[in-house]
Structures are given as C-alpha cells and as structure tokens.
Design a protein around this motif. Structure first.
Motif, short mmCIF file in Angstrom:
data_model
loop_
_atom_site.label_atom_id
_atom_site.label_comp_id
_atom_site.label_asym_id
_atom_site.label_seq_id
_atom_site.Cartn_x
_atom_site.Cartn_y
_atom_site.Cartn_z
N HIS A 139 0.86 -1.17 0.00
CA HIS A 139 0.00 0.00 0.00
C HIS A 139 0.91 1.24 0.00
N HIS A 159 -3.81 -4.69 5.35
CA HIS A 159 -4.97 -5.56 5.56
C HIS A 159 -6.04 -5.24 4.51
N ASP A 160 -5.87 -5.81 3.34
CA ASP A 160 -6.78 -5.55 2.22
C ASP A 160 -8.12 -6.24 2.49
N PRO A 161 -9.21 -5.49 2.67
CA PRO A 161 -10.50 -6.11 2.99
C PRO A 161 -11.07 -6.94 1.85
N SER A 162 -10.57 -6.75 0.62
CA SER A 162 -11.10 -7.51 -0.52
C SER A 162 -10.35 -8.82 -0.75
N ARG A 163 -9.26 -9.04 -0.02
CA ARG A 163 -8.47 -10.26 -0.24
C ARG A 163 -9.16 -11.47 0.38
N PRO A 164 -9.32 -12.58 -0.35
CA PRO A 164 -9.95 -13.79 0.20
C PRO A 164 -8.97 -14.53 1.12
N GLU A 186 -14.47 -13.11 11.89
CA GLU A 186 -13.80 -12.64 10.68
C GLU A 186 -12.67 -11.65 10.98
N ARG A 190 -8.83 -12.52 10.07
CA ARG A 190 -8.08 -11.72 9.10
C ARG A 190 -6.77 -11.22 9.72
#
Length: 260
Positions: A139, A159-164, A186, A190
């Motif tokens: 980032h 901490h990318d919220p879109s990463r699975p 969650e 994460r």
C-alpha cells in the motif's frame, strides 16, 4: 493519500518492542533533521535497524528519487502499469539507496546491487560485504531493515478487505493454521492471517529462499506474542501507531532490533 504530520516521534532509536512506532514522511533523508541523521550512522554488532516510511510523495521528491536509480531499476519501474504503483516503487527504491548510503558513506546513486539465484537483492560493494538489508512495501508504507550481523528479512502487509484471506490460508498455510482461523470471527481471523503471513515471509526472505521456500513451514500459533523462535532464526512482530498493517522482521537469534 498524502502524509499528515504524526504525533512527535522519538528523536533517538527505539528498541523493540517499544511503542509507538511512527513512519517517517516521504521526504529525502537530507530534509529530515532528527538526531539519528545528524551524524554518520554506524550499525552496532547484533543490532538490526528497522526504518519505516510513508511512500506517497510529491512529484519533485519522486523526480529526485528517480535520479538515484540505476538504468536497470528505471527499466523495472517502466514495466509497472499502474501509475500509483510506479510512484511507490520509485520512492521505495530511492529511499533504499538513501538509507544504505548513510551506512556505507557513499553517494546513493553510486550503490550497486546484484540478485542472488533466488532473486534476493544484495549489495555489490567491495569492502562492504558485512552489510545486509531487506525491504518490503505494501500500500503506501515501506520498511527497510539493515544489519551488519547476518542476513535479515522484513515484510509488511496492508490488511486488504477484498483479499480472500481464508482461501489463501487454506491453499498456502499449514493445515492447522488454516483450521484455527475457521474457528475465529472474521476480524480476528483476518488479523491472524496477516500476522502469520508476514512472519513466514520475513523468515523466508532472511533465508534467501523467498516464497518458494514454502509458507506451510513453521506453523504460527495465535498464542505467540511479540516474537517466535526457530532453530536458527527469531521473528519479531512490529506494532505501529496506526492500524491496518501487519509487519515482521526476521534475524539471527543473537540479534535484537531497533526502530530508527
């Protein structure tokens, strides 16, 4: 996103796990006037220096850092498609040169690097073989670790919220690690994913193997705090004054780290 003035950072080195850890502004080191930069930096035996920087800089700073890069580095930057990522890459590698130039007492643009067979970059400076470094950026944040007491590895992850993250853990981590994450809510899962990832990647980078060394090795327990130990390495987690990032630095067990 531009850098905003953080709370007053310590004017002297902060030995881990001291808190808080602030990132330096995206400026040339010659524009930063704290006591660590007022004199030539020496790296004491058994101390790893860890530097942190913001990366989103003004165009004039990016032009300066670009002027420090080698032809090969500029060509690598040109292959990056996304303009913001290009800018951050240039800033990261310009700052890498500035930091290392303080220790080696050489002009930043004169530094030479080579890649080991596994791809890890190392200094190629006759007479300076004792120096080791590693960098990681994610980032808009950069970490650089410098050591004169053996290899070092560092990793930082946003901490990318879109990463699975759970699917990635099940694919790359030890089965016990992935299973433990399924029992957490969650938010905790994460956080544990990124905490595990940076510890493993820092360790693999210190060893010089990179990710091909295997993220399923060295299971990371959620109960481990501060640091984890292997036979030949110690991994320290770093905690910052701002949320949203996980980071770790790996070094020889006899070493300790210092936030610069």
């Amino acid at each position: 996103m531009r850098w905003a003035e953080p709370p007053q950072r310590p004017m002297s080195p902060s030995f881990g796990p001291g808190l808080p850890l602030y990132f330096r502004p995206p400026q040339a080191l010659r524009q930063q006037t704290d006591s660590m930069l007022a004199e030539t930096i020496a790296c004491p035996e058994n101390i790893v220096h860890v530097w942190g920087f913001h990366l989103d800089a003004q165009p004039e700073m990016l032009s300066y850092w670009l002027s420090l890069l080698s032809t090969e580095e500029r060509q690598r930057a040109e292959r990056i498609v996304q303009p913001q990522q290009v800018a951050r890459w240039v800033a990261a590698h310009g700052l890498k040169r500035e930091v290392l130039s303080l220790y080696l007492q050489k002009a930043a643009h004169e530094l030479r690097f080579v890649a080991l067979p596994d791809g890890k970059p190392v200094l190629h400076q006759p007479g300076h073989e004792k120096w080791h470094f590693n960098l990681s950026h994610s980032h808009q944040r950069l970490l650089i670790a410098v050591s004169c007491s053996g290899p070092v590895g560092v990793d930082i992850e946003y901490h990318d919220p879109s990463r699975p993250f759970l699917a990635l853990a099940q694919r790359f981590f030890h089965p016990d690690e992935a299973a433990a994450m399924t029992t957490m809510n969650e938010t905790l899962a994460r956080t544990q994913f990124y905490r595990t990832w940076v510890a493993k990647e820092a360790l693999l980078k210190a060893q010089g193997t990179g990710l091909r060394g295997g993220l399923s090795r060295w299971p990371v327990s959620a109960t481990e705090t501060g640091k984890m130990q292997t036979t030949s390495w110690t991994v320290h987690w770093l905690t910052f004054s701002e949320p949203g990032f996980s980071a770790a630095v790996a070094m020889r067990p006899e070493n300790q780290w210092c936030w610069v």
